[in-house]
Design a protein around this motif. Structure first.
Motif, short mmCIF file in Angstrom:
data_model
loop_
_atom_site.label_atom_id
_atom_site.label_comp_id
_atom_site.label_asym_id
_atom_site.label_seq_id
_atom_site.Cartn_x
_atom_site.Cartn_y
_atom_site.Cartn_z
N ALA A 1 -10.31 9.68 -1.50
CA ALA A 1 -10.90 9.17 -2.75
C ALA A 1 -11.80 10.24 -3.37
O ALA A 1 -11.74 10.50 -4.58
CB ALA A 1 -11.70 7.90 -2.48
N GLU A 2 -12.62 10.88 -2.53
CA GLU A 2 -13.50 11.95 -3.03
C GLU A 2 -12.68 13.08 -3.65
O GLU A 2 -13.03 13.61 -4.72
CB GLU A 2 -14.36 12.49 -1.89
N GLU A 3 -11.60 13.45 -2.99
CA GLU A 3 -10.76 14.55 -3.49
C GLU A 3 -10.26 14.27 -4.90
O GLU A 3 -10.33 15.15 -5.77
CB GLU A 3 -9.56 14.72 -2.54
N PHE A 4 -9.79 13.05 -5.14
CA PHE A 4 -9.21 12.76 -6.46
C PHE A 4 -10.28 12.46 -7.51
O PHE A 4 -10.07 12.77 -8.69
CB PHE A 4 -8.18 11.63 -6.34
N ILE B 1 0.81 -1.22 0.00
CA ILE B 1 0.00 0.00 0.00
C ILE B 1 0.85 1.28 0.00
O ILE B 1 0.59 2.20 -0.78
CB ILE B 1 -0.97 0.00 1.21
N ASN B 2 1.85 1.32 0.84
CA ASN B 2 2.68 2.53 0.92
C ASN B 2 3.43 2.78 -0.39
O ASN B 2 3.54 3.92 -0.85
CB ASN B 2 3.66 2.44 2.09
N ASP B 3 3.95 1.70 -0.97
CA ASP B 3 4.67 1.83 -2.24
C ASP B 3 3.71 2.27 -3.34
O ASP B 3 4.06 3.12 -4.18
CB ASP B 3 5.32 0.50 -2.63
N ALA B 4 2.51 1.70 -3.36
CA ALA B 4 1.52 2.07 -4.38
C ALA B 4 1.18 3.55 -4.27
O ALA B 4 1.15 4.27 -5.28
CB ALA B 4 0.26 1.23 -4.22
N GLU B 5 0.94 4.03 -3.06
CA GLU B 5 0.60 5.44 -2.86
C GLU B 5 1.74 6.34 -3.35
O GLU B 5 1.51 7.35 -4.02
CB GLU B 5 0.30 5.72 -1.39
N GLY C 1 -8.35 9.47 -11.30
CA GLY C 1 -9.34 8.44 -11.05
C GLY C 1 -8.75 7.19 -10.43
O GLY C 1 -9.31 6.60 -9.51
N LYS C 2 -7.58 6.77 -10.95
CA LYS C 2 -6.91 5.60 -10.39
C LYS C 2 -6.50 5.83 -8.94
O LYS C 2 -6.61 4.93 -8.10
CB LYS C 2 -5.66 5.27 -11.22
N PHE C 3 -6.02 7.05 -8.66
CA PHE C 3 -5.62 7.37 -7.28
C PHE C 3 -6.86 7.37 -6.38
O PHE C 3 -6.81 6.93 -5.24
CB PHE C 3 -4.92 8.73 -7.25
N GLY C 4 -7.98 7.87 -6.91
CA GLY C 4 -9.23 7.80 -6.16
C GLY C 4 -9.63 6.37 -5.87
O GLY C 4 -10.05 6.04 -4.75
N ASP C 5 -9.50 5.49 -6.89
CA ASP C 5 -9.80 4.07 -6.69
C ASP C 5 -8.91 3.47 -5.61
O ASP C 5 -9.36 2.65 -4.79
CB ASP C 5 -9.61 3.30 -7.99
N PHE C 6 -7.63 3.86 -5.63
CA PHE C 6 -6.69 3.36 -4.64
C PHE C 6 -7.15 3.75 -3.23
O PHE C 6 -7.20 2.90 -2.32
CB PHE C 6 -5.29 3.92 -4.90
#
Length: 222
Positions: free
Chosen positions: A61-64, A11-15, A46-51
């Motif tokens: 998620a809402e922000e992105f 998770i941390n690496d993905a972010e 959108g992908k970051f929001g999905d993450f």
């Protein structure tokens, strides 16, 4: 890389890599008004929001999702770009889901309805099986919100629109998934009629649901 890290539960690496990807694209846009760059950045928002949604960080998620929507709305206002219209239909549905999770049903209804409008237009402009399935997903979500808020007449109206798509897909495709989707819609209509004490109609649609394949409780997301 970010997507791979997400799949691997890192998770941390993905972010970190999602942030790096977005920063890079934002810097490229500082010196360019390229539509393709803006659409690419919007997709990454959108992908970051999905993450963040997958990690239960609903506020982020809402922000992105909102950032993705703002960028696509800008592109659409300038050029009526078909890709921006498609992405808006998706982002509105995603945002509707967030508000549904929060039990903010008025907001959820607003964004599911927006998603329906965009996806209806896309189907009218250039129909395909994929676009019909995306529209059916938005119909299903909107009808469910109407049901949750006791707007039974509107729920029935939208489920009936969904039924047209599901019956057509079974006729044209005949896949297991199409039969499951049809069974789910028959069941949802049966539940509405039961709530209204229309027991004969409820029985009719429960029986139709049983004729089709059972086994999945949720329509595939699009």
């Amino acid at each position: 890389i970010a997507d791979l890290c997400k799949q691997s539960k890192k998770i941390n690496d993905a972010e970190y890599f999602y942030q790096k990807s977005i920063c890079l694209r934002e810097s490229l846009l500082e010196n360019s008004n390229s539509v393709s760059l803006r659409l690419n950045l919007s997709a990454n928002y959108g992908k970051f929001g999905d993450f963040y949604k997958s990690t239960k960080n609903i506020d982020k998620a809402e922000e992105f999702y909102q950032k993705s929507i703002s960028l696509n709305e800008l592109v659409l206002n300038e050029s009526n770009n078909i890709n921006a219209k498609h992405d808006l239909g998706t982002s509105y549905a995603r945002l509707g889901e967030l508000y549904e999770i929060r039990k903010e049903h008025v907001k959820a209804e607003k964004f599911y309805y927006k998603s329906v409008l965009f996806r209806e237009d896309l189907v009218k402009e250039n129909e395909s099986v994929i676009k019909r399935r995306e529209l059916s997903f938005s119909y299903d979500k909107l009808a469910n919100i109407y049901k949750q808020t006791d707007n039974i007449d509107r729920a029935e109206e939208i489920y009936r629109k969904l039924l047209v798509i599901d019956e057509r897909d079974v006729k044209e495709l005949g896949t297991v998934d199409s039969k499951i989707n049809l069974a789910l819609t028959y069941g949802n209509l049966a539940n509405l009629y039961r709530l209204q004490n229309h027991l004969d109609k409820a029985e009719e649609f429960y029986l139709k649901s049983l004729i089709n394949v059972s086994g999945r409780k949720q329509r595939a997301q699009k």
